[in-house]
Design a protein around this motif. Structure first.
Motif, PDB file in Angstrom:
ATOM      1  N   THR A  88       0.804  -1.229   0.000  1.00  0.00           N
ATOM      2  CA  THR A  88       0.000   0.000   0.000  1.00  0.00           C
ATOM      3  C   THR A  88       0.840   1.283   0.000  1.00  0.00           C
ATOM      4  N   LEU A 131      -9.332   2.838   9.434  1.00  0.00           N
ATOM      5  CA  LEU A 131      -9.867   2.442   8.133  1.00  0.00           C
ATOM      6  C   LEU A 131     -10.376   1.018   8.266  1.00  0.00           C
ATOM      7  N   PRO A 132     -11.553   0.742   7.719  1.00  0.00           N
ATOM      8  CA  PRO A 132     -12.104  -0.607   7.898  1.00  0.00           C
ATOM      9  C   PRO A 132     -11.224  -1.671   7.243  1.00  0.00           C
ATOM     10  N   LYS A 133     -11.179  -2.828   7.893  1.00  0.00           N
ATOM     11  CA  LYS A 133     -10.469  -3.966   7.296  1.00  0.00           C
ATOM     12  C   LYS A 133     -11.349  -4.539   6.197  1.00  0.00           C
ATOM     13  N   ILE A 134     -10.731  -4.932   5.101  1.00  0.00           N
ATOM     14  CA  ILE A 134     -11.583  -5.388   3.994  1.00  0.00           C
ATOM     15  C   ILE A 134     -11.471  -6.873   3.696  1.00  0.00           C
ATOM     16  N   ILE A 135     -10.392  -7.509   4.153  1.00  0.00           N
ATOM     17  CA  ILE A 135     -10.284  -8.951   3.900  1.00  0.00           C
ATOM     18  C   ILE A 135     -10.244  -9.661   5.237  1.00  0.00           C
ATOM     19  N   SER A 168      -6.454  -3.253   5.144  1.00  0.00           N
ATOM     20  CA  SER A 168      -7.501  -2.259   5.305  1.00  0.00           C
ATOM     21  C   SER A 168      -7.858  -1.644   3.956  1.00  0.00           C
ATOM     22  N   LEU A 169      -8.767  -0.727   4.027  1.00  0.00           N
ATOM     23  CA  LEU A 169      -9.216  -0.017   2.834  1.00  0.00           C
ATOM     24  C   LEU A 169      -8.047   0.722   2.156  1.00  0.00           C
ATOM     25  N   VAL A 213      -7.081  -0.184  -1.308  1.00  0.00           N
ATOM     26  CA  VAL A 213      -8.017   0.300  -2.339  1.00  0.00           C
ATOM     27  C   VAL A 213      -7.724   1.763  -2.653  1.00  0.00           C
ATOM     28  N   THR A 227      -2.995   6.314   4.992  1.00  0.00           N
ATOM     29  CA  THR A 227      -3.285   4.867   4.959  1.00  0.00           C
ATOM     30  C   THR A 227      -2.455   4.132   6.004  1.00  0.00           C
ATOM     31  N   GLY A 269      -4.925   3.220   8.746  1.00  0.00           N
ATOM     32  CA  GLY A 269      -5.221   1.898   8.229  1.00  0.00           C
ATOM     33  C   GLY A 269      -4.388   0.802   8.849  1.00  0.00           C
TER      34      GLY A 269
END
Ligand SMILES: Nc1ncnc2c1ncn2[C@@H]1O[C@H](COP(=O)(O)OP(=O)(O)OP(=O)(O)O)[C@@H](O)[C@H]1O
Ligand SMILES: Nc1ncnc2c1ncn2[C@@H]1O[C@H](COP(=O)(O)OP(=O)(O)OP(=O)(O)O)[C@@H](O)[C@H]1O
Ligand SMILES: [Mg+2]
Ligand SMILES: [Mg+2]
Lengths: 508, 356, 306, 305
Positions: free
Chosen positions: B62, B183-187, B193-194, B197, B257, B261
């Motif tokens: 990231t 930041l929300p975790k996405i996996i 985290s996001l 993205v 991030t 994140g």
């Protein structure tokens, strides 16, 4: 005929993307001037760079004085008495004349004062007026050219290659150069002279070699040929003759550009533009003649908004635009091809299409809401390529990969289109071959006939006479006078360009 | 068709260079009594065995995408912003300060948005300052941006000791930020985290700016030929400042991030190498914003792999730098070799055509 | 007064490696090559110098090995930039990363894991007879180590080479207009490569100065950005050896002053800002200095397509 | 019945290189001591960058390690974030203080006790009563340990009838030997004759300066007595005394909650050089006894309460 000093035999040179020389054979004799002629990109520079050791032939042989030689570097060429004046100056602007001349030809400790004396003596010997201790960046192009020649002479070269040495010189300087060449060969030396100018070829050469597309397409003696035949050999067809400027009645036409009292004077120095007054009508070509560096470029840039005048006014269609920026003037429909197109007119590393966008990045032609419409731009570029017969595979190749002539066509095509009301051409044909010059001239006349106003700056009198409705002569930032085309003889314009006012002299 | 062949060639050579770089680095391991073959096996299995570790690759990737975009953007304008590290730190400072100041007063989403904006603005203004010094005083941007990183680093230390220090005032770090401002975790099953993205979006955004907007076009023109830019109504100074602002903003975004994140606080010595890694990544991708994504992914993988190597074998931590260094070196060399071969092939083709 | 003299003495002492590194940089940059691997070269010089001196017990061997290490890294940098046309700034970054890892890795290979620092006795001071007895100046200038004396001697030598010899003329031409140099029969790539090698040697010794003259030990952070300061000094000194000397001393003094202020231990003074002082100084001086005679083709690789 | 130490899965996570001759090295030595004394085989992971703290804790939690040791206060929060998710693993942060859940057993060394001993040595080492006190960076524990150092040195000076002066400075780097040396040299130029420097690699630079300026050095956290003759004495942190205690406690399930260790637990030892006077040794030994007996109230010396 005397013995052959140089024999290039069946030289072929391949670059990654081009076949620059294809089985080229040239012979140069002692005491001979060989003129090398050909359109842009024909391979003239390349073959000579091979002889000078800058490039290496893919195949073929070089014979010097009857012996085969491998020339791996310019050093070896120099050792054989070969010297070359490059097409584009190969001087170091930040160094002095002397440093440039002795570069690569001195050993160990350098006593610069002694060398300067040596150079001054050498210059005197050939009648050149060159300040040995001056920095190159402070010299005019003419003097720089002399430095280039001195550099070759310093090495006691007996074979001198000159690649378009006259492209940036004034008529007087050209004459001096011609005299020098004749003198030089009369001492038993040889010269290879590359040029696009027929007149010089006929004036100085003994043998003429014409190249096209990397091949030799003719070797003739000067006595056996004429300019027309040479031109035909070079471009493969005859040149179109242009319709001479008509004696249009300007009084009836609208005044488009009015310049009043325009002056640029930096603090504590002579004015570069000195109270310029002129008018350009619609559908008129105003030629500006003059020796280079007499304020032409400053005038063009002031008109285009790239230089700020210290005094005076510029009116376009009656509107005072003195304080507006380049961006505004582009928007108002001004076009400008700068004399140094490589520096001011294009971005070599960008594609043709991207270069077409150069002046229009703030306009709405191909940009809406800041986003570029590539499809539309590419279509437009392809059309221009066709219309101007630009030699390019497509609109995605970089402009830098085109030959000089075709680069100029790209710039001319763009500016002619950008300049909806006024187009300024500064030296539009410098360094171009005959075919390309012809084409550019046709374009300029076409623009005029469509009602645009044109300012044409040129150091070539023939170009001025061929295209202009009226002619202004510039000298040291001043306009010496504006005359109708036809009112001026070559002698008179020559005097004006040198700063004499013939009429006034008579009165006095 | 021709384009495809080129890309295939590029991939082939790059993979070859990477493999060579790894072989050379692993060849040194026996000197410390580490079996290179075993460690390679361990490295590969450890890296790709579980979801969590693979997630770490994305986490590493990231900020690398962002700092390398920062370099790539100015590089396209023929300018050199090698101060992405410093701009990243400024982004961190802005993100963490904003978050800490507002997390109890505003809803999490709003805090996140503000931290996002603050990091971009902070990094951007730092970049802008460099651009301004260049435009106004003709200061060498390479030198200034290089030095700016060191300055920012010390300023950050000062802030961490004073204004931003955690409430106990014991160590050079900030307090932990509140869960609501993460930041929300996405996996699931990873810490990804996001941020990733956001980084991908930034790459696409930069690509779009550079190649599809008149602004990006003007930046590129200025980079390639200032005089032509001036003659076209483009102000080189303005463009220089704009380019540096955008570049700094992207580097600053990495601060967001990373803080919101990943790390959830700021401490000294944080991600101290991503600036210089970013430069390498940008060049391996020829400064193409989309290519940057893949090159960053490669770096991320190597870093995670190297860490796994260090954890699971006796190989020292320095092996990561050796590995990255050699891989970069060989990839850059492969550019040269590839070009050489391409030219030779072209000449050869011509020759045959000529003879035919 | 003694405090002041000590401060200036230390300033001169600490400016030596900066000047030496900057001199090498001047030589290379005059030919158009920015040696952006300078930080890596300094580091490997410190590393190699220590290893050489520790293992052999001879300072000379240490400096020789430092020189060789610097030379090798410079050669790597030169081959990839001069001959392989890779971007100078990028190459410098790649090499910096590689060398950081390399030095740490091989320090452990050679010495294993140590709990007590390995040390050598730092190079001793040579007091020049008579001159060192001059008040103030004697201590500041003539009670330094041999490397400092050599460095000061190198300033006029480098100056002479650059401005008074054919070699210097060729070098400068390569930096100003490589095409012209090429056409004049100068081997541009070789000139540039050799200049980079010389810079590498000087950078190696400069790096070794930290491990052999200052502290007598090696740690991975021993250079900590000082290579870049030398790089900056070359710029600020206007690519002139005398300029490098002057700005080297300026930085030595600013460093010593910063240390002086921090050493006062006044808690109200943010010591971090004084740690940042040299870097701030580079920025401020770069901004103030309007007229630079930067070699026209500095940083641009010379690619002749043939 | 002793627990089976050999089968315990233990890792020690370090922020720096194990050959830093200071903090990381001494912790590494602690791990090695356990391996020898208890037969454990502790994995040591060095140079973990700050951004990888959490993922490293998670990694070893996932792998089901019994004990996850880490050395450095900077691990505290990352540990607090991860530890609750892996209740079967014990997390111990050396120099840490947070113990939110049962499986978090931070061990905090009372550095100010150790530096008090160093201060006594310094009091005897000095000839002019002028002290240079240096630290890698400025943080609260650092300031506290400097406070007690000064207090101890001052009382010895008073006893010896010397005027006490002290200056305190921070290098802003734990690793830059050159900068640390310069700073020490400058402080000695300013009048100090006895140097104290709590740093990692940097400390050796200060030793070098003390040697060149013919002063004295009192070492802290690492034993530097053999490094130079100018080292008057050392107060190393001896984790080899503490690590086995931690592991035993964890293995037996006796160690719970935040722990503080200090002179009493043998974390800090006094190592005298040949130059140390008997008077000095006696004073230090007495202080060790007093501290062990809890007779000294250190909070009175802290500048920031
Ligand atoms: N260095 C080079 N690399 C690749 N191709 C080259 C190079 N130099 C020249 N060429 C190619 O060789 C061809 C011949 O170029 P050359 O410069 O010899 O033309 P020229 O006859 O001198 O043209 P002009 O009259 O414009 O000077 C060109 O079409 C060009 O594409
Ligand atoms: N380094 C290079 N790489 C690739 N092509 C080159 C290179 N140098 C020159 N060329 C090619 O050489 C050709 C001619 O170049 P050159 O500079 O001689 O221009 P030109 O055609 O002579 O124009 P002009 O007469 O205006 O100078 C161009 O087609 C250009 O693509
Ligand atoms: Mg040509
Ligand atoms: Mg040409």
């Amino acid at each position: 005929m005397s013995e052959a000093v140089i024999e290039l035999k069946h030289i072929t040179k391949r670059f990654a993307k081009v076949l620059a020389n294809d089985d080229v054979s040239i012979t140069v004799h002692k005491g001979e001037v060989v003129a090398l002629l050909g359109e842009n990109g024909a391979g003239k520079s390349t073959i000579m760079k091979i002889l000078y050791g800058l490039y290496h032939a893919t195949s073929g042989e070089i014979w010097i004085d009857g012996k085969e030689r491998k020339i791996a570097s310019p050093k070896e060429a120099m050792a054989l008495g070969i010297s070359m004046i490059q097409q584009h100056f190969s001087l170091v602007p930040a160094h002095t004349v002397t440093e440039n001349i002795i570069l690569g030809n001195c050993k160990g400790r350098v006593d610069i004062k002694a060398k300067e004396k040596e150079i001054e003596a050498l210059a005197k010997q050939y009648g050149f007026d060159v300040p040995a201790g001056e920095y190159i960046k402070n010299l005019s192009v003419g003097t720089q050219q002399k430095v280039e020649i001195l550099k070759a002479l310093y090495l006691n070269a007996r074979i001198l290659i000159m690649d378009e040495p006259t492209a940036v010189l004034t008529p007087q300087e050209i004459d001096t150069l011609m005299t020098f060449v004749k003198n030089y060969v009369s001492k038993g030396n040889s010269v290879v002279f590359i040029t696009h100018k027929m007149k010089e070829v006929m004036q100085v050469s003994d043998t003429i070699v014409v190249m096209r597309n990397g091949k030799i397409c003719g070797t003739v003696k000067r006595e056996d040929t004429n300019e027309k035949e040479l031109a035909h050999m070079m471009i493969g067809h005859d040149l179109e003759t242009l319709q001479a400027p008509g004696g249009d009645d300007l009084e009836k036409k609208k005044k488009r550009l009015i310049v009043e009292d325009l002056t640029i004077q930096k603090k504590d120095s002579a004015p570069v533009l000195d109270h310029i007054n002129l008018t350009v009508h619609e559908g008129e070509i105003l030629g500006i003649a003059g020796v280079s560096d007499n304020g032409q470029q400053e005038l063009c840039e002031a008109l285009y908004g790239a230089e700020t005048p210290t005094q005076g006014k510029i009116l376009l269609d009656g509107r005072d635009i003195t304080a507006t920026s380049v961006k505004d003037r582009i928007t108002m429909g001004m076009g400008y091809t700068a004399s140094d197109r490589y520096r001011y007119g294009m971005v070599a590393e960008m594609s043709l299409a991207e270069n077409m966008l150069l002046k229009a990045s703030y306009l709405k032609n191909w940009v809406s809401h800041g986003i570029i419409n590539w499809k539309k731009l590419r279509q437009y570029t392809e059309r221009q390529i066709k219309e101007y017969k630009i030699k390019a595979p497509d609109c995605n190749v970089t402009v830098g990969s085109l030959s000089g002539g075709n680069q100029q066509k790209v710039v001319v095509a763009r500016e002619a289109d950008m300049g909806k009301s006024l187009v300024i051409f500064d030296q539009p044909t410098r360094g171009l071959d005959l075919g390309a010059i012809n084409y550019v001239h046709k374009t300029i006349l076409g623009e005029k006939n469509s009602g645009k106003s044109v300012i044409l700056v040129s150091t070539e009198l023939s170009e001025i006479f061929a295209l202009s409705d009226r002619i202004a002569v510039m000298y040291k930032g001043r306009i010496m006078g504006i005359y109708k085309n036809g009112e001026l003889t070559t002698e008179k314009i020559g005097l004006l360009m040198a700063g004499y006012q013939p009429d006034k002299e008579e009165e006095a | 068709m021709k384009q495809n062949g080129k890309i295939k060639d590029f991939l082939l050579w790059t993979v070859l260079a990477i493999v060579l770089g790894l072989i050379v680095s692993f060849a040194f391991l026996p000197l410390l009594g580490v079996d290179p073959v075993d460690s390679l096996k361990i490295m590969l299995t450890e890296t790709f065995s579980d979801k969590f570790t693979m997630g770490n690759i994305l986490i590493k990737t990231t900020p690398l995408i962002l700092t390398s975009l920062a370099f790539a953007f100015t590089y396209k304008a023929n300018l050199y912003n090698i101060g992405a590290q410093g701009q990243f730190y400024v982004g961190c400072i802005c993100a963490v300060a904003t978050t800490l100041a507002l997390q109890t007063k505003l809803p999490g989403v709003v805090v996140l948005l503000l931290a996002f904006a603050a990091s971009i603005l902070g990094g951007g203004l730092t970049g802008l300052l460099i651009g301004f010094l260049k435009a106004k005083f003709n200061a060498n941007e390479f030198l200034v941006s290089m030095m700016s990183t060191y300055v920012v680093q010390y300023v950050m230390q000062l802030l961490l000791r004073t204004a931003l220090q955690e409430p106990k005032h014991e160590y050079l770090k900030t307090a932990y930020i509140d869960n609501s401002a993460w930041l929300p975790k996405i996996i699931p099953g990873t810490s990804v985290s996001l941020g990733i993205v956001i980084a991908l979006a930034a790459a696409i955004f930069i690509w779009f700016i550079l190649y599809h907007t008149s602004l990006g076009y003007r930046v590129r023109v200025t980079g390639l030929n200032q005089d032509a830019a001036r003659m076209s109504g483009i102000s080189p100074k303005k463009m220089c400042m704009t380019a540096f602002f955008i570049s700094g903003a992207i580097a600053g975004l990495a601060g967001f991030t990373e803080i919101n994140g990943m790390q959830h606080m700021l401490l000294t010595g944080f991600e101290s190498d991503i600036g210089s890694y970013g430069i390498g990544i940008a060049i391996m991708a020829s400064a193409n914003p989309i290519g940057v994504i893949f090159a960053a992914l490669l770096f991320g993988t190597l870093q995670v792999g190297g860490t796994a190597l260090g954890h699971s074998t006796d190989a020292p931590a320095s092996v990561i730098d050796v590995m990255l260094g050699f891989v970069m070196l060989f990839v850059l060399m492969s550019f040269f070799v590839r070009r050489k071969l391409e030219i030779r092939k072209l000449k050869h083709q011509k020759l045959q055509k000529g003879e035919a | 007064m003694q405090v002041f003299i000590n401060l200036i003495t230390r300033a001169f002492f600490m400016s030596t490696p900066l000047i030496l590194g900057a001199l090498g940089e001047v030589l290379a940059e005059r030919t158009g090559m920015m040696v952006t691997a300078v930080e890596g070269i300094f580091l490997i010089g410190a590393w190699g110098g220590f290893i050489g001196a520790y293992l052999s017990g001879s300072m000379l061997a240490g400096f020789l090995l430092a020189m060789i290490c610097g030379l090798l890294v410079a050669a790597l940098y030169g081959v990839t930039t001069v001959y392989m046309h890779q971007h100078q700034i990028v190459m410098g970054t790649a090499i910096a990363i590689l060398i950081t890892g390399f030095c740490t890795f091989f320090y452990r290979v050679i010495f294993g894991i140590q709990t007590v620092p390995l040390k050598v006795t730092p190079l001793s001071v040579i007091r020049i007879p008579l001159l060192s007895r001059i008040p103030v100046i004697g201590q500041v200038l003539f009670s330094q180590n041999i490397v400092t004396y050599i460095t000061y001697l190198l300033v006029p030598i480098v100056f002479f080479v650059i401005y008074r010899t054919s070699l210097g003329l060729s070098m400068r031409s390569c930096g100003e207009n490589p095409e012209a140099a090429d056409a004049a029969g100068i081997n541009v790539t070789r000139t540039r490569f050799l200049a980079v090698l010389v810079a590498g040697c000087m950078g190696g010794v400069a790096g070794a100065y930290y491990s052999l003259c200052n502290v007598g030990m090696y740690t991975s952070e021993i250079i900590g950005g000082r290579g870049w300061i030398a790089f900056g000094i070359c710029f600020l000194g206007n690519w002139n050896p005398v300029g490098a000397l002057i700005f080297g001393i300026v930085f030595g003094i600013s460093d010593a002053l910063g240390t002086y202020v921090k050493a006062l231990g006044n808690a109200a003074i943010p010591s971090e800002l004084f740690s940042a002082l040299p870097y701030i100084l580079v920025i401020v001086l770069t901004v103030c200095r309007k007229q630079f005679n930067v070699p026209a083709k500095l940083g641009a690789n010379y690619v002749k397509e043939d | 019945d002793e627990p089976d130490y050999a089968s315990m899965k233990i890792v020690l996570i370090l922020p720096g290189s194990i050959d830093d001759q200071s903090w990381n090295a001494s912790n590494n030595a602690g791990a090695k001591a356990c391996d020898e004394q208890l037969g454990t085989s502790i994995e040591v992971v060095e140079s973990v960058p700050v951004e990888e703290f959490e993922s490293t804790f998670t990694e070893y939690g996932e792998k089901g390690y019994d004990l996850i040791l880490s050395a450095g206060s900077q691990f505290d929060e990352a540990c607090a974030a991860v530890a609750p998710q892996y209740p079967d693993s014990i997390y111990t942060v050396i120099n840490g203080q947070i113990s939110d859940t049962d499986n978090m057993v931070p061990v905090f060394p009372k550095e100010y006790e150790g530096s008090y001993l160093a201060g006594i040595m310094a009091g005897y080492a000095t000839e002019n009563g002028n002290f240079a006190v240096m630290g890698g960076e400025s943080n609260a524990p650092m300031v506290k340990l400097m406070d007690t150092y000064d207090a101890a040195a001052k009382s010895v000076c008073e006893e010896r009838g010397l005027d006490f002066t002290t200056a305190r400075s921070f290098v802003n780097s734990w690793t830059d030997v050159s900068a640390t040396k310069d700073m020490a040299a400058q402080m000695m130029d300013n009048g100090a004759d006895t140097v104290f420097c709590y740093s990692n690699e940097g400390a050796s630079g200060a030793v070098q300066a003390a040697e060149e300026k013919v002063g004295k050095f009192v070492a802290f956290a690492a034993d530097k007595n053999d490094e130079s003759s100018c080292v008057y004495g050392s107060v190393p942190m001896n984790w080899a005394n503490v690590y086995p205690w931690i592991i035993q406690g964890v293995a037996k399930g006796e160690l719970k909650g935040a722990q503080e260790v200090g002179v009493a637990e043998g974390v800090f030892e006094a190592k005298y050089s040949d130059a140390c006077s008997d008077k000095c040794k006696a004073a230090v030994d007495q202080a060790i006894k007093d501290i062990t007996d809890g007779k000294i109230d250190f909070t009175q010396y802290f500048s920031e309460k």
